[in-house]
Scaffold this motif. Sequence first.
Motif, PDB file in Angstrom:
ATOM      1  N   ARG A 331       0.846  -1.186   0.000  1.00  0.00           N
ATOM      2  CA  ARG A 331       0.000   0.000   0.000  1.00  0.00           C
ATOM      3  C   ARG A 331       0.883   1.238   0.000  1.00  0.00           C
ATOM      4  O   ARG A 331       1.670   1.454   0.935  1.00  0.00           O
ATOM      5  CB  ARG A 331      -0.920   0.029   1.216  1.00  0.00           C
ATOM      6  CG  ARG A 331      -1.887   1.211   1.188  1.00  0.00           C
ATOM      7  CD  ARG A 331      -2.734   1.279   2.433  1.00  0.00           C
ATOM      8  NE  ARG A 331      -3.679   2.387   2.358  1.00  0.00           N
ATOM      9  CZ  ARG A 331      -4.334   2.890   3.385  1.00  0.00           C
ATOM     10  NH1 ARG A 331      -4.152   2.379   4.599  1.00  0.00           N
ATOM     11  NH2 ARG A 331      -5.166   3.905   3.236  1.00  0.00           N
ATOM     12  N   LEU A 332       0.766   2.025  -1.062  1.00  0.00           N
ATOM     13  CA  LEU A 332       1.463   3.301  -1.150  1.00  0.00           C
ATOM     14  C   LEU A 332       0.438   4.398  -0.920  1.00  0.00           C
ATOM     15  O   LEU A 332      -0.488   4.572  -1.722  1.00  0.00           O
ATOM     16  CB  LEU A 332       2.136   3.469  -2.514  1.00  0.00           C
ATOM     17  CG  LEU A 332       3.147   2.396  -2.914  1.00  0.00           C
ATOM     18  CD1 LEU A 332       3.793   2.764  -4.241  1.00  0.00           C
ATOM     19  CD2 LEU A 332       4.209   2.196  -1.834  1.00  0.00           C
ATOM     20  N   ARG A 333       0.614   5.161   0.132  1.00  0.00           N
ATOM     21  CA  ARG A 333      -0.316   6.212   0.501  1.00  0.00           C
ATOM     22  C   ARG A 333       0.203   7.570   0.031  1.00  0.00           C
ATOM     23  O   ARG A 333       1.353   7.685  -0.415  1.00  0.00           O
ATOM     24  CB  ARG A 333      -0.523   6.194   2.018  1.00  0.00           C
ATOM     25  CG  ARG A 333      -1.285   4.975   2.516  1.00  0.00           C
ATOM     26  CD  ARG A 333      -1.264   4.871   4.026  1.00  0.00           C
ATOM     27  NE  ARG A 333      -1.805   6.067   4.656  1.00  0.00           N
ATOM     28  CZ  ARG A 333      -1.674   6.345   5.960  1.00  0.00           C
ATOM     29  NH1 ARG A 333      -1.009   5.496   6.756  1.00  0.00           N
ATOM     30  NH2 ARG A 333      -2.186   7.440   6.460  1.00  0.00           N
ATOM     31  N   PRO A 334      -0.623   8.615   0.133  1.00  0.00           N
ATOM     32  CA  PRO A 334      -0.198   9.931  -0.355  1.00  0.00           C
ATOM     33  C   PRO A 334       1.127  10.388   0.226  1.00  0.00           C
ATOM     34  O   PRO A 334       1.391  10.245   1.423  1.00  0.00           O
ATOM     35  CB  PRO A 334      -1.348  10.840   0.090  1.00  0.00           C
ATOM     36  CG  PRO A 334      -2.550   9.954   0.032  1.00  0.00           C
ATOM     37  CD  PRO A 334      -2.056   8.619   0.518  1.00  0.00           C
ATOM     38  N   GLY A 335       1.945  10.923  -0.668  1.00  0.00           N
ATOM     39  CA  GLY A 335       3.264  11.419  -0.282  1.00  0.00           C
ATOM     40  C   GLY A 335       4.368  10.397  -0.391  1.00  0.00           C
ATOM     41  O   GLY A 335       5.542  10.714  -0.130  1.00  0.00           O
ATOM     42  N   ALA A 336       4.049   9.162  -0.784  1.00  0.00           N
ATOM     43  CA  ALA A 336       5.093   8.159  -1.002  1.00  0.00           C
ATOM     44  C   ALA A 336       5.790   8.444  -2.328  1.00  0.00           C
ATOM     45  O   ALA A 336       5.132   8.605  -3.350  1.00  0.00           O
ATOM     46  CB  ALA A 336       4.492   6.763  -1.004  1.00  0.00           C
ATOM     47  N   GLU A 337       7.109   8.501  -2.295  1.00  0.00           N
ATOM     48  CA  GLU A 337       7.900   8.741  -3.501  1.00  0.00           C
ATOM     49  C   GLU A 337       8.990   7.678  -3.581  1.00  0.00           C
ATOM     50  O   GLU A 337       9.935   7.689  -2.789  1.00  0.00           O
ATOM     51  CB  GLU A 337       8.526  10.136  -3.480  1.00  0.00           C
ATOM     52  CG  GLU A 337       7.522  11.273  -3.445  1.00  0.00           C
ATOM     53  CD  GLU A 337       8.196  12.634  -3.453  1.00  0.00           C
ATOM     54  OE1 GLU A 337       9.341  12.731  -3.954  1.00  0.00           O
ATOM     55  OE2 GLU A 337       7.591  13.591  -2.945  1.00  0.00           O
ATOM     56  N   LEU A 338       8.840   6.781  -4.540  1.00  0.00           N
ATOM     57  CA  LEU A 338       9.797   5.697  -4.714  1.00  0.00           C
ATOM     58  C   LEU A 338      10.759   6.041  -5.833  1.00  0.00           C
ATOM     59  O   LEU A 338      10.338   6.342  -6.950  1.00  0.00           O
ATOM     60  CB  LEU A 338       9.075   4.387  -5.046  1.00  0.00           C
ATOM     61  CG  LEU A 338       8.494   3.573  -3.888  1.00  0.00           C
ATOM     62  CD1 LEU A 338       7.553   4.395  -3.023  1.00  0.00           C
ATOM     63  CD2 LEU A 338       7.800   2.328  -4.411  1.00  0.00           C
ATOM     64  N   GLY A 339      12.053   5.980  -5.560  1.00  0.00           N
ATOM     65  CA  GLY A 339      13.056   6.262  -6.568  1.00  0.00           C
ATOM     66  C   GLY A 339      13.204   5.123  -7.555  1.00  0.00           C
ATOM     67  O   GLY A 339      12.504   4.103  -7.498  1.00  0.00           O
ATOM     68  N   ALA A 340      14.162   5.298  -8.464  1.00  0.00           N
ATOM     69  CA  ALA A 340      14.406   4.288  -9.491  1.00  0.00           C
ATOM     70  C   ALA A 340      14.913   2.999  -8.859  1.00  0.00           C
ATOM     71  O   ALA A 340      15.709   3.013  -7.913  1.00  0.00           O
ATOM     72  CB  ALA A 340      15.413   4.815 -10.508  1.00  0.00           C
ATOM     73  N   ASP A 341      14.446   1.878  -9.399  1.00  0.00           N
ATOM     74  CA  ASP A 341      14.905   0.545  -9.018  1.00  0.00           C
ATOM     75  C   ASP A 341      14.734   0.244  -7.536  1.00  0.00           C
ATOM     76  O   ASP A 341      15.468  -0.562  -6.957  1.00  0.00           O
ATOM     77  CB  ASP A 341      16.380   0.362  -9.420  1.00  0.00           C
ATOM     78  CG  ASP A 341      16.590   0.520 -10.913  1.00  0.00           C
ATOM     79  OD1 ASP A 341      15.807  -0.054 -11.679  1.00  0.00           O
ATOM     80  OD2 ASP A 341      17.522   1.244 -11.314  1.00  0.00           O
ATOM     81  N   THR A 342      13.773   0.861  -6.905  1.00  0.00           N
ATOM     82  CA  THR A 342      13.462   0.543  -5.518  1.00  0.00           C
ATOM     83  C   THR A 342      12.597  -0.698  -5.447  1.00  0.00           C
ATOM     84  O   THR A 342      11.995  -1.129  -6.436  1.00  0.00           O
ATOM     85  CB  THR A 342      12.734   1.713  -4.840  1.00  0.00           C
ATOM     86  OG1 THR A 342      11.609   2.076  -5.642  1.00  0.00           O
ATOM     87  CG2 THR A 342      13.629   2.913  -4.685  1.00  0.00           C
ATOM     88  N   LYS A 343      12.518  -1.245  -4.237  1.00  0.00           N
ATOM     89  CA  LYS A 343      11.644  -2.395  -4.015  1.00  0.00           C
ATOM     90  C   LYS A 343      10.829  -2.162  -2.751  1.00  0.00           C
ATOM     91  O   LYS A 343      11.390  -1.929  -1.681  1.00  0.00           O
ATOM     92  CB  LYS A 343      12.447  -3.694  -3.879  1.00  0.00           C
ATOM     93  CG  LYS A 343      11.545  -4.916  -3.650  1.00  0.00           C
ATOM     94  CD  LYS A 343      12.331  -6.208  -3.532  1.00  0.00           C
ATOM     95  CE  LYS A 343      11.384  -7.389  -3.315  1.00  0.00           C
ATOM     96  NZ  LYS A 343      12.133  -8.665  -3.153  1.00  0.00           N
ATOM     97  N   VAL A 344       9.526  -2.212  -2.915  1.00  0.00           N
ATOM     98  CA  VAL A 344       8.603  -2.180  -1.787  1.00  0.00           C
ATOM     99  C   VAL A 344       7.802  -3.464  -1.882  1.00  0.00           C
ATOM    100  O   VAL A 344       7.019  -3.655  -2.819  1.00  0.00           O
ATOM    101  CB  VAL A 344       7.693  -0.939  -1.841  1.00  0.00           C
ATOM    102  CG1 VAL A 344       6.572  -1.050  -0.825  1.00  0.00           C
ATOM    103  CG2 VAL A 344       8.505   0.321  -1.593  1.00  0.00           C
ATOM    104  N   GLY A 345       8.017  -4.364  -0.932  1.00  0.00           N
ATOM    105  CA  GLY A 345       7.503  -5.712  -1.084  1.00  0.00           C
ATOM    106  C   GLY A 345       6.165  -5.960  -0.436  1.00  0.00           C
ATOM    107  O   GLY A 345       5.369  -5.048  -0.189  1.00  0.00           O
ATOM    108  N   ASN A 346       5.926  -7.254  -0.128  1.00  0.00           N
ATOM    109  CA  ASN A 346       4.614  -7.672   0.330  1.00  0.00           C
ATOM    110  C   ASN A 346       4.312  -7.187   1.742  1.00  0.00           C
ATOM    111  O   ASN A 346       5.159  -7.172   2.624  1.00  0.00           O
ATOM    112  CB  ASN A 346       4.475  -9.197   0.268  1.00  0.00           C
ATOM    113  CG  ASN A 346       5.628  -9.919   0.924  1.00  0.00           C
ATOM    114  OD1 ASN A 346       6.758  -9.856   0.451  1.00  0.00           O
ATOM    115  ND2 ASN A 346       5.350 -10.599   2.017  1.00  0.00           N
TER     116      ASN A 346
END
Length: 463
Positions: A331-346
């Motif tokens: 779950r990505l909520r407001p204001g989440a900023e993921l850079g290049a080649d990042t990993k946000v898992g289960n």
Amino acid sequence: MTTHSNDQPIPIHPNAASVAVVILAAGKGTRMKSDLHKVLHPIAGRPMLLHLVASAGALQPARTVVVTGAGREQVEAAVAPLGIVTALQAEQLGTGHAVAQARAALAGFEGDVLILYGDVPLVTAATMQRMIDRLHGDDTPAVVVLGFRPADPGAYGRVIADAAGRMDRIVEYKDASAAERAVTLCNSGLMAVRSTDLFALLDRLGNDNAAGEYYLTDIVGLAGADGRASAVIETGADEVAGVNSRGELAGVEGAWQAIRRAQAMADGATLIAPDTVWFAHDTVIGRDVVIEPNVVFGPGARVDDGATIHAFSHVEGATVGKGASVGPFARLRPGAELGADTKVGNFVEVKKAIIGDGAKVSHLTYIGDADIGAGANIGAGTITCNYDGYFKYRTVVGAGAFIGSNSALVAPVTIGAGAIVAAGSVVTRDVEADALALVRPPQVAKPGWAKSFRDLMLAKKRG
């Protein structure tokens, strides 16, 4: 990167007359059985009325007027931030009467008036422009009507016109003869009329009909009585689908989503199971993005090229960087900023946090109000303790830092670049760069203690 909406300005002929937009939103919407005004029920995360306002905005209208009635306060609050004028229809006396309420708001306006309905939200800017263009055709029709041919014409008003689209009249179903009811071309209610004609025609309306109402459609017949023909142009039934019930709302949502999914795939994204992906009105999807089944995008989501959104993830108000991997069950909520080649898992939740390039937040973790440096690794079960019941505080994790599993970072706190936090730590003070932080008591083993404890407790239980 591509985005898909109806909000972009469309080319306007330099000599074209200015356009005013009148949107009718006075109906009670009783069939919705809701405390929320009918036209404010959302499609793809945006109220129906605002979908229409955005589409009409592409024509760069000189004025926009929303005619309100029951529940006016809700509608006024929705459009006031956009600088849109409202006009009140205090009594529900028909569509002609409703349009007439816009007279004061259009005082002094000389141009074309486009009449729309707040519960018919999917009309495109291109179709609106076709109506205006037809109004300025060589035969200069007095009124242009948008017609459609539904699979079941039912109780729609019928458009009586010749093969060239020159209209004789519009007849409401209640007042139609058997021959007229056999006509398949139906009236959507949308019209384009010159301002110099509109109110003069409205002043001549009568209500001698089965409903005792002032029908807007009767202006076609009035113009015809003056020797001035009107014209109809056609569009697909899906584009003019109206919403009067929750079921119809779901149907229009489904139609919008189907169009958006097809557009995403045409623009180079892969949807593994398209019917299970739900977009918001402003979702931005890049090329070579892969979206697995059962993904939902809320408003404000952007996914850059080459990213993958795994199954059962929810993304809202967040940016996913190039080549990033999200989910499954993230779950990505407001204001989440993921850079290049990042990993946000289960089973990871990210809120109001920046995840630097190449960083990993792989499982069972909450990252809120944080800055995670490039290449950092956040172990399973880690949480940022960002809220003390009154205020939010920020956590900073430096580039290349390693946070061991099941750690709690109690904000405000900074973990320096390259530092290591041992598993199971509760960090309440800053950790300097390249340091090892151990925040847990030493492990103590007492031989035989567990057996003695069990024997004692069993004896008590038998006792």
